[in-house]
Design an enzyme around this catalytic site. Structure first.
Site, PDB file in Angstrom:
ATOM      1  N   ASN A  10      27.113 -52.497 -13.404  1.00  0.00           N
ATOM      2  CA  ASN A  10      28.207 -51.934 -11.526  1.00  0.00           C
ATOM      3  C   ASN A  10      27.591 -53.272 -10.889  1.00  0.00           C
ATOM      4  O   ASN A  10      27.182 -53.932 -10.759  1.00  0.00           O
ATOM      5  CB  ASN A  10      27.526 -51.049 -11.613  1.00  0.00           C
ATOM      6  CG  ASN A  10      27.739 -50.457 -10.706  1.00  0.00           C
ATOM      7  OD1 ASN A  10      28.516 -50.253  -9.414  1.00  0.00           O
ATOM      8  ND2 ASN A  10      27.102 -49.427  -9.918  1.00  0.00           N
ATOM      9  N   ARG A  97      32.019 -50.650 -14.503  1.00  0.00           N
ATOM     10  CA  ARG A  97      31.807 -49.312 -13.187  1.00  0.00           C
ATOM     11  C   ARG A  97      32.755 -50.564 -12.558  1.00  0.00           C
ATOM     12  O   ARG A  97      33.182 -51.331 -11.861  1.00  0.00           O
ATOM     13  CB  ARG A  97      31.148 -48.959 -12.235  1.00  0.00           C
ATOM     14  CG  ARG A  97      31.427 -48.144 -11.164  1.00  0.00           C
ATOM     15  CD  ARG A  97      29.942 -48.262 -10.379  1.00  0.00           C
ATOM     16  NE  ARG A  97      30.956 -46.853  -9.543  1.00  0.00           N
ATOM     17  CZ  ARG A  97      30.017 -47.169  -7.802  1.00  0.00           C
ATOM     18  NH1 ARG A  97      29.541 -48.024  -8.123  1.00  0.00           N
ATOM     19  NH2 ARG A  97      30.524 -45.888  -7.322  1.00  0.00           N
ATOM     20  N   HIS A 186      33.058 -41.097  -6.701  1.00  0.00           N
ATOM     21  CA  HIS A 186      31.280 -40.474  -7.798  1.00  0.00           C
ATOM     22  C   HIS A 186      31.953 -39.941  -8.860  1.00  0.00           C
ATOM     23  O   HIS A 186      31.244 -39.078  -9.843  1.00  0.00           O
ATOM     24  CB  HIS A 186      31.501 -39.863  -7.025  1.00  0.00           C
ATOM     25  CG  HIS A 186      30.076 -39.946  -5.546  1.00  0.00           C
ATOM     26  ND1 HIS A 186      29.797 -39.552  -4.782  1.00  0.00           N
ATOM     27  CD2 HIS A 186      29.568 -41.762  -5.764  1.00  0.00           C
ATOM     28  CE1 HIS A 186      29.422 -40.309  -3.754  1.00  0.00           C
ATOM     29  NE2 HIS A 186      29.245 -42.113  -4.325  1.00  0.00           N
ATOM     30  N   ARG A 247      27.262 -42.783   6.571  1.00  0.00           N
ATOM     31  CA  ARG A 247      29.312 -41.941   6.659  1.00  0.00           C
ATOM     32  C   ARG A 247      29.700 -40.949   7.775  1.00  0.00           C
ATOM     33  O   ARG A 247      28.515 -40.153   7.756  1.00  0.00           O
ATOM     34  CB  ARG A 247      29.894 -42.560   5.249  1.00  0.00           C
ATOM     35  CG  ARG A 247      29.785 -43.551   5.158  1.00  0.00           C
ATOM     36  CD  ARG A 247      30.542 -43.489   3.552  1.00  0.00           C
ATOM     37  NE  ARG A 247      30.610 -44.652   2.726  1.00  0.00           N
ATOM     38  CZ  ARG A 247      30.319 -44.526   1.657  1.00  0.00           C
ATOM     39  NH1 ARG A 247      29.805 -43.263   0.756  1.00  0.00           N
ATOM     40  NH2 ARG A 247      30.431 -45.800   0.876  1.00  0.00           N
ATOM     41  N   GLU A 390      25.455 -42.225 -14.372  1.00  0.00           N
ATOM     42  CA  GLU A 390      26.832 -42.678 -14.224  1.00  0.00           C
ATOM     43  C   GLU A 390      26.528 -43.431 -15.041  1.00  0.00           C
ATOM     44  O   GLU A 390      27.954 -43.878 -15.992  1.00  0.00           O
ATOM     45  CB  GLU A 390      26.535 -42.815 -13.293  1.00  0.00           C
ATOM     46  CG  GLU A 390      26.637 -41.914 -12.012  1.00  0.00           C
ATOM     47  CD  GLU A 390      27.431 -42.549 -10.418  1.00  0.00           C
ATOM     48  OE1 GLU A 390      28.438 -42.495  -9.709  1.00  0.00           O
ATOM     49  OE2 GLU A 390      26.030 -42.359 -10.095  1.00  0.00           O
TER      50      GLU A 390
END
Length: 404
Positions: A10, A97, A186, A247, A390
């Protein structure tokens, strides 16, 4: 000997997270992180979980790591020191990823020059993420050009959303020209958690409808019907949807015009405001939910309002996705906040008895790394806490692609 190992990478703008897994038994062989790439204080933390190096535990080195190529070479050296080197014939694939796959990539894909060019072409849709993903791919291909490099896309799981869900209600020609639609993010987490929730219930994934709440510093919700995503909260970018750490989530688009016309802010300044200086951080000065909860518990008004706004948005999405799915079998909480903040789960479910939701408060307060149900026995809808994985999801998808 059948090659069964997958290295999961990643690559961020200044970091590389990695895990080496053996898909024969889905075990982790090593995990690690390189951070602050390009700085004098770069840091590599490596933890072997098997072999002779495991007894020594984590190893750390601090010092300048110039770029991603140097970072991955340092990772390769650490793995080699544990007998897990990238030159091993047991390495079946490298799984990457990749944040944005656009409409082109809706499943894991073996990377060749053409695919890499397509991923590079998607950079305008994910300018903060895809460039680093591309760099990681390029370096890894240079290190092991002889084995498959597989891209697993954050957006892919959400590509099953109906067209009327994915489309924004704007001029169709403009949307088509600039690839404006809802993509969602996600995806590897939502895919993993929705399947794991069905397993926790002891039912086939095809028979289970789940609302997944991935609550970390970035946060998103999804409505998953029978293992297929039919709606998600993030959109063209990861800015839409829930209140997050930094955010804003859902926002009247005219706020942007107002800030430009009245406030005189530039596009870049507004971008930074909404992505990096909003959410919990913007409302109360902290984006760490632990601090927000502590302050709110001590009577801090700003933290209390921020927490209430966070929970209110969660409730809205649970209610909306209950309507979208028609029948909900489970609501699953995952990621850092979802797995660890029992107060968030309690507040989000509180008052939703008419939707079939109720918690066992004692079970909900227990910390555990295991998937578990925290709903009351009488609740019509299960409430689950399911730790996401993940990296395992990326490894699983990559390995399945190269061995079938």
């Amino acid at each position: 000997m059948t090659a069964s190992r997958v290295l999961v990478l990643n690559s961020g703008s200044s970091s590389v997270k990695y895990q080496l897994l053996d898909m024969a038994d889905r075990s982790r062989l090593a995990v690690g992180l390189v951070e602050r790439i390009g700085e004098e204080t770069s840091r590599l933390v490596h933890e072997p979980l098997t072999g002779p190096g495991a007894a020594g535990g984590k190893r750390e080195q601090v010092g300048p790591i110039a770029d991603h190529e140097a970072a991955l070479k340092a990772v390769a050296a650490e793995l080699a020191a544990d007998g897990l080197g990238l030159d091993s014939p047991e390495l079946a694939a490298v799984g990457h990823r990749v944040v944005h796959g656009g409409t082109k990539f809706t499943r894991p894909t073996v990377i060749d020059d053409a695919v890499l060019a397509e991923i590079r072409g998607l950079i305008p849709l994910a300018p903060l993420h895809n460039p680093a993903n591309v760099t990681g791919i390029e370096v890894a291909r240079g290190l092991r050009a002889d084995i498959p490099q597989v891209a697993v896309f954050d957006t892919a799981f959400h590509s099953t959303m109906p067209e009327y869900v994915a489309r924004y209600a704007i001029d169709a020609a403009t949307a088509e020209r600039y690839s404006i639609r809802r993509y969602g993010f996600h995806g590897t987490s939502h895919a993993y958690v929705s399947r794991a929730t069905a397993a926790l219930l002891g039912r086939p994934v095809e028979d289970v409808n789940v609302i997944v709440l991935h609550l970390g510093n970035g946060a998103s919700a999804s409505a998953v019907r029978g293992g297929v995503c039919v709606e998600t909260s993030m959109g063209l970018t990861p800015l839409e949807g829930l209140v997050m750490g930094t955010r804003s989530g859902d926002l009247d688009p005219a706020v942007v015009f107002h800030l430009a016309r009245v406030g005189g802010l530039s596009v870049d300044e507004i971008d930074s405001l909404l992505n990096k200086k909003s959410g919990l951080l913007g409302m109360c000065g902290d984006n760490d939910m632990r601090e927000v909860l502590r302050r709110a518990g001590e009577g801090d008004d700003a933290a209390g309002v921020a927490f209430a706004a966070y929970v209110h948005r969660l409730k809205k999405y649970i209610g909306a996705y209950s309507a979208v799915l028609g029948r909900v079998d489970a609501v699953a909480f995952t990621a850092g906040v979802g797995e660890n903040a029992h107060q968030v789960r309690e507040a989000a479910v509180d008052g939703l008895a008419e939707l079939g939701l109720a918690l066992d408060l004692e079970a909900n307060a227990v910390r555990s790394p295991e998937p578990r149900l925290v709903s009351a026995d009488y609740a019509r809808v299960a409430v689950a806490v399911v730790p996401t994985d993940e990296e395992l999801e990326i490894a699983t998808q990559a390995y399945a692609l190269v061995t079938h």
